[in-house]
Design an enzyme around this catalytic site. Structure first.
Site, short mmCIF file in Angstrom:
data_model
loop_
_atom_site.label_atom_id
_atom_site.label_comp_id
_atom_site.label_asym_id
_atom_site.label_seq_id
_atom_site.Cartn_x
_atom_site.Cartn_y
_atom_site.Cartn_z
N ASP A 123 -0.03 3.54 4.97
CA ASP A 123 -0.78 2.87 6.02
C ASP A 123 -0.62 3.71 7.28
O ASP A 123 0.51 4.04 7.65
CB ASP A 123 -0.22 1.45 6.23
N ARG A 161 0.82 -1.20 0.00
CA ARG A 161 0.00 0.00 0.00
C ARG A 161 0.86 1.26 0.00
O ARG A 161 1.96 1.26 0.53
CB ARG A 161 -0.95 0.02 1.18
#
Length: 186
Positions: free
Chosen positions: A114, A111
């Protein structure tokens, strides 16, 4: 048993007792830039300056095979007046989406940013959407290492040991040790 501090700790440490602690991680895109931009967005939620750790490059933990390395950091700040843990969590999730975070398809998938709410002063929560303090923070090298830079003597709610003691007692890991990255905060 709320957040406590050892005697004789610097006054900035005592202030951390009242702060929100947020761990930042990124393993997609320009990881370092994403963390720094994420810190900038977190400043908007703060009533004063952020305490910022260094940036650390760390190996992925409990992630899918071949996940890229992370850049991690931790910040602590006094939340804006009237902010509660639930409202801060909603803001963190909104920021993650702004950075391109998609709904999870795979646990701990890569990702761009986060943001984990580690602690909110001495508040505790146990719920479907929010658990405080973060239930695995005391076991995570990528949280404890940067947190120890800004609050080594902090005792998270429910713990009896300081952040530094928890860090020192972590079992050795088979992955590469975290590497501090050079960075200039502006």
């Amino acid at each position: 048993a709320g957040t406590e501090m050892k005697r004789g700790v610097r006054s900035v440490e005592c202030e951390v007792c009242k702060m929100a602690v947020v761990a930042l991680g990124a393993n997609l895109g320009d990881r370092r830039a994403n963390i720094l931009r994420g810190m900038g967005r977190l400043e908007e939620l703060a009533d004063g300056p952020l305490l910022r750790s260094s940036l650390w490059q760390t190996a992925p933990v409990d992630c899918p095979d071949r996940s890229p390395a992370f850049v991690n950091a931790v910040v602590a700040f006094v939340p804006r007046r009237g902010m509660r843990p639930e409202s801060l969590l909603a803001c963190l999730q909104k920021i993650e989406k702004e950075f391109g975070r998609k709904p999870k398809k795979v646990l701990n998938e890569p990702r761009p940013l986060d943001l984990d709410l580690i602690a909110f002063g001495s508040e505790t929560r146990v719920g479907k959407d929010l658990t405080l303090p973060h239930p695995r923070a005391h076991q995570r090298l990528f949280v404890l290492q940067p947190l120890s830079e800004i609050a080594p003597d902090l005792i998270l709610p429910g713990q009896r040991k300081t952040v530094l003691q928890l860090l020192e007692e972590l079992p050795p890991v088979a992955t590469p040790a975290p590497k501090k990255l050079p960075v200039q905060f502006t």
